[in-house]
Motif scaffolding. Structure first.
Motif, short mmCIF file in Angstrom:
data_model
loop_
_atom_site.label_atom_id
_atom_site.label_comp_id
_atom_site.label_asym_id
_atom_site.label_seq_id
_atom_site.Cartn_x
_atom_site.Cartn_y
_atom_site.Cartn_z
N PRO A 21 0.84 -1.22 0.00
CA PRO A 21 0.00 0.00 0.00
C PRO A 21 0.87 1.26 0.00
O PRO A 21 2.04 1.23 0.42
N ASP A 22 0.29 2.33 -0.49
CA ASP A 22 1.04 3.58 -0.51
C ASP A 22 1.37 4.05 0.90
O ASP A 22 2.47 4.58 1.16
N ILE A 23 0.43 3.87 1.81
CA ILE A 23 0.63 4.28 3.21
C ILE A 23 0.10 3.16 4.11
O ILE A 23 -0.97 2.59 3.85
N CYS A 24 0.84 2.86 5.17
CA CYS A 24 0.39 1.84 6.13
C CYS A 24 -0.86 2.35 6.83
O CYS A 24 -0.85 3.46 7.40
N PRO A 25 -1.95 1.60 6.79
CA PRO A 25 -3.18 2.03 7.45
C PRO A 25 -3.07 2.10 8.96
O PRO A 25 -3.92 2.68 9.61
N VAL A 26 -2.02 1.54 9.53
CA VAL A 26 -1.88 1.52 10.99
C VAL A 26 -0.96 2.64 11.47
O VAL A 26 -1.33 3.47 12.31
N CYS A 27 0.25 2.68 10.92
CA CYS A 27 1.24 3.65 11.42
C CYS A 27 1.56 4.75 10.42
O CYS A 27 2.41 5.61 10.68
N LYS A 28 0.91 4.71 9.25
CA LYS A 28 1.08 5.73 8.23
C LYS A 28 2.47 5.73 7.60
O LYS A 28 2.90 6.73 7.01
N ALA A 29 3.17 4.63 7.74
CA ALA A 29 4.50 4.55 7.11
C ALA A 29 4.33 4.45 5.60
O ALA A 29 3.34 3.89 5.11
N PRO A 30 5.28 5.00 4.81
CA PRO A 30 5.19 4.95 3.35
C PRO A 30 5.42 3.53 2.82
O PRO A 30 5.85 2.64 3.54
N ALA A 31 5.12 3.35 1.55
CA ALA A 31 5.25 2.03 0.91
C ALA A 31 6.66 1.49 0.98
O ALA A 31 6.88 0.28 0.98
N SER A 32 7.65 2.39 1.05
CA SER A 32 9.04 1.95 1.10
C SER A 32 9.37 1.17 2.37
O SER A 32 10.39 0.47 2.45
N GLU A 33 8.53 1.30 3.41
CA GLU A 33 8.77 0.60 4.67
C GLU A 33 8.15 -0.79 4.68
O GLU A 33 8.20 -1.49 5.70
N PHE A 34 7.54 -1.20 3.58
CA PHE A 34 6.95 -2.54 3.49
C PHE A 34 7.93 -3.50 2.81
O PHE A 34 8.65 -3.11 1.88
N ALA A 35 7.94 -4.71 3.32
CA ALA A 35 8.78 -5.76 2.72
C ALA A 35 7.89 -6.94 2.35
O ALA A 35 6.99 -7.31 3.12
N GLU A 36 8.15 -7.46 1.18
CA GLU A 36 7.34 -8.61 0.74
C GLU A 36 7.71 -9.86 1.55
O GLU A 36 8.90 -10.16 1.74
N GLN A 37 6.70 -10.55 2.03
CA GLN A 37 6.91 -11.78 2.82
C GLN A 37 7.01 -12.97 1.88
O GLN A 37 6.11 -13.18 1.05
#
Length: 303
Positions: A21-37
């Motif tokens: 997602p563009d923004i984390c719905p929980v902590c509002k972190a940007p997409a760059s803070e997501f890692a694919e599992q």
């Protein structure tokens, strides 16, 4: 298109979709803070999961059990040989326990010192209910379950080169089976020696039956009173008949009673043979031929 999982490195939120997602719905972190599992490859891919643990444990149990089975099979012949040798040594010890005690030495050392060997000194056979020797029986296989052998009318016996015999005995103590060997002198009445053992009697009490000191009390006892078979009895409170009784084990009433029953019930099976040998011995003495010297021999003797 297959759904993917993306984990927020800030709060741990897991997002499912084709992309983060563009923004984390929980902590509002940007997409760059997501890692694919990474996708799981199967039910056993998670080493911390129950399926993997169960599979690993099962494999280890099977492997260890297999190794133990292979080791047991590989050592079985050696174990059987050791058990056979123990039985042979116990039979010899019953014959020479008294002499070893008199020489103040261990029975095994005494036998070794005399150069005695079971195979050259003992002849084993199996008797039927009438005391006749039978053919085709494995004596030591019968000793493996002596009670069953007795129930089947098969009675192993061991004859020594010097005319004595050894009778195997079996019975029950307080916590399990008791067994042993009774050696009789050539008169088939006097106990030459005895070896007893047990499976789980109490140390210091019932286990005393396996000690050389206790077994020495049986030497010289008689199993017949006249023509009546009475065996040897363990009497609580002290022996009253010195020829046919020994002192019971202090604090071991049940094992003492078990040994008494074992001796009587086991040796009773051998009465046809024992009584026949006793009768033959008496007749040999009574009807022994008297040498009739001729007149010529009398003259020579007088000269």
């Amino acid at each position: 298109m297959a759904m993917k999982k993306f984990v927020c490195k800030v709060c741990g939120h897991v997002h499912e979709g084709t992309a983060a997602p563009d923004i984390c719905p929980v902590c509002k972190a940007p997409a760059s803070e997501f890692a694919e599992q990474p996708a799981k490859k199967g039910m056993f891919s998670d080493k911390n999961g129950n399926p993997y643990i169960i599979m690993y444990s099962t494999i280890m149990v099977v492997v260890v059990a297999t190794l133990l089975a292979v080791a047991a099979l590989g050592l079985q012949s050696r174990q059987n040989a050791n058990m056979l040798n123990e039985k042979k040594q116990a039979i010899l010890q019953s014959l020479f326990a008294a002499e070893a005690a008199a020489a103040d030495t261990d029975a095994s050392d005494f036998i070794a010192g005399k150069g005695l060997a079971y195979d050259s000194f003992i002849e084993a056979s199996v008797l039927d209910a009438e005391g006749r020797a039978t053919e085709g029986e494995d004596v030591f296989a019968l000793l493996g379950d002596l009670k069953a052998s007795f129930d089947a009318g098969k009675y192993p016996i061991f004859a020594a080169e010097d005319g004595r015999v050894v009778i195997p005995v079996t019975g029950s103590g307080l916590w399990g089976p008791v067994w042993g060997y009774v050696a009789l002198e050539k008169d088939m009445n006097t106990v030459a020696g005895i070896v007893l053992d047990h499976k789980g009697e109490t140390p210091g009490l019932g286990a005393e039956i396996a000690t050389p000191k206790f077994q020495s009390y049986f030497v010289g006892k008689k199993i017949f009173k006249g023509d009546e078979f009475v065996s040897v009895k363990l009497r609580k409170g002290g022996a009253q008949d010195p020829e046919h009784e020994v002192d019971a084990i202090s604090g071991g009433t049940k094992p003492s009673a078990g040994v008494t029953a074992m001796l009587y019930n086991s040796m009773e099976h051998y009465l046809p043979l024992l009584e026949a040998k006793r009768k033959a011995a008496v007749e040999q003495v009574v009807f022994a031929p008297v040498r009739d010297e001729s007149n010529e021999e009398n003259v020579e003797n007088n000269e």
